[in-house]
Design an enzyme around this catalytic site. Structure first.
Site, PDB file in Angstrom:
ATOM      1  N   ASN A  28       1.036  -0.841  -0.501  1.00  8.33           N
ATOM      2  CA  ASN A  28      -0.298   0.318   0.447  1.00  8.33           C
ATOM      3  C   ASN A  28       1.237   1.265  -0.021  1.00  8.33           C
ATOM      4  O   ASN A  28       0.610   1.929   0.644  1.00  8.33           O
ATOM      5  CB  ASN A  28      -1.085  -0.148   1.034  1.00  8.33           C
ATOM      6  CG  ASN A  28      -2.139   1.041   1.266  1.00  8.33           C
ATOM      7  OD1 ASN A  28      -2.184   1.578  -0.023  1.00  8.33           O
ATOM      8  ND2 ASN A  28      -2.218   1.209   1.764  1.00  8.33           N
ATOM      9  N   HIS A  33       6.933   5.790   0.935  1.00 10.42           N
ATOM     10  CA  HIS A  33       8.008   4.447   0.862  1.00 10.42           C
ATOM     11  C   HIS A  33       8.801   4.894  -0.293  1.00 10.42           C
ATOM     12  O   HIS A  33       9.911   4.608  -0.145  1.00 10.42           O
ATOM     13  CB  HIS A  33       7.126   3.612   0.297  1.00 10.42           C
ATOM     14  CG  HIS A  33       6.159   3.022   1.509  1.00 10.42           C
ATOM     15  ND1 HIS A  33       4.747   3.238   1.743  1.00 10.42           N
ATOM     16  CD2 HIS A  33       6.797   2.099   2.663  1.00 10.42           C
ATOM     17  CE1 HIS A  33       3.873   2.499   2.571  1.00 10.42           C
ATOM     18  NE2 HIS A  33       5.908   2.287   3.513  1.00 10.42           N
TER      19      HIS A  33
END
Ligand code: PAF
Length: 276
Positions: A28, A33
């Protein structure tokens, strides 16, 4: 980009990959990230990302079942970010029989703050991360400061168990209004999303107050910050100032400190922190 669903495939690729930096994730993926992936590239010949929603770090009433699984979209983002290898095992590959051996983090690190509210959470995190490090055998592993206690626990695990990997912290990425990016922000309704940056504003106000010269009544500042949240629909777990090294209460003002907050807004639990 290669996607590996088995330990054997990941290991075979790793053997040919030179210096590797691993970014463990639960998928997700958001810009926080991706920033970590780009940072990882500065430390290695190839970047590996893992995607695994780790059941053993979730409590029985937590969001394991509804945690978004978005492998195809995640892989597109990782490929665009130049990631070379994705390790995405299913549960049977990762935990082929019940996992009976666990990493028990030091209680002083893992039973405070989120560890107190989420018993067993850091044991689950440390166990899966040790296992991922053993599978991928990276030279460096990156973890975001957004999960400050997780980073502290894992840094100490690597040091105390002499694991041959450099732990590299990544700065928190924020939306324009200050909200720290998190996979769980997707649970927020429109009204909650508009309210959510208040947690960061409270941390910023606390930091600004503590940076003023003179003595500070820390307990009063923490209590007041927490006390302002419920009127806006929050159920706070804590807003507190701790020393960075072990997240224990500070004993003096000149040691590196961090302000940490956790609170529920509707059904979503948000955490954030700010180094002082
Ligand atoms: O931060 C996370 O996403 C997880 O806790 C981690 C480090 C991937 C372990 O499951």
């Amino acid at each position: 980009m290669q996607i590996h669903h088995t330990i054997a495939s990941m290991r075979a690729a790793r053997a040919r990959a030179g210096r590797v930096a691993l970014v463990p994730t639960m998928g997700n993926l958001h810009d926080g990230h991706i920033t970590l992936m780009r940072q990882a590239a500065e430390h290695a010949d190839s970047v590996a990302a893992s995607i695994f929603v780790n059941r053993i770090q979730f409590g029985p009433s937590e969001d394991f079942d509804r945690y978004p699984r978005t492998l195809a979209a995640d892989c597109e983002k990782l490929a665009a970010a130049g990631v070379a290898h994705v390790f995405a095992p299913d549960e049977a590959e990762m935990y082929p029989q019940p996992q009976r051996y666990f990493v028990e983090p030091a209680p002083v690190h893992a039973s405070t703050l989120d560890g107190e509210i989420r018993p067993g959470h850091f044991r689950g995190v440390a166990t899966v991360v040790l296992k991922l490090l053993n599978i991928v055998q990276p030279d460096a592993a990156l973890f975001g400061k957004k999960d400050y206690q997780q980073l502290m626990v894992l840094t100490n695990m690597v040091r105390e168990l002499a694991l041959p990997v450099d732990v590299i912290p990544g700065e928190t990425v924020r939306a324009e209004d200050g909200l720290a990016l998190s996979s769980r922000n997707g649970y927020l309704s429109t009204a909650e999303r508009a309210e959510a940056p208040r947690l960061y504003r409270e941390l910023s106000a606390l930091r600004d107050e503590l940076l003023k010269p003179g003595d500070h009544d820390l307990l009063r500042l923490e209590t007041e910050a927490c006390g302002r949240l419920p009127a806006h629909g929050w159920v706070p777990d804590y807003i507190t100032v701790r020393r960075r090294v072990d997240l224990q209460p500070p004993t003096q003002w000149d040691e590196p400190l961090v302000a940490l907050a956790a609170a529920r807004l509707g059904n979503t639990r948000l955490i954030d922190n700010l180094e002082i």
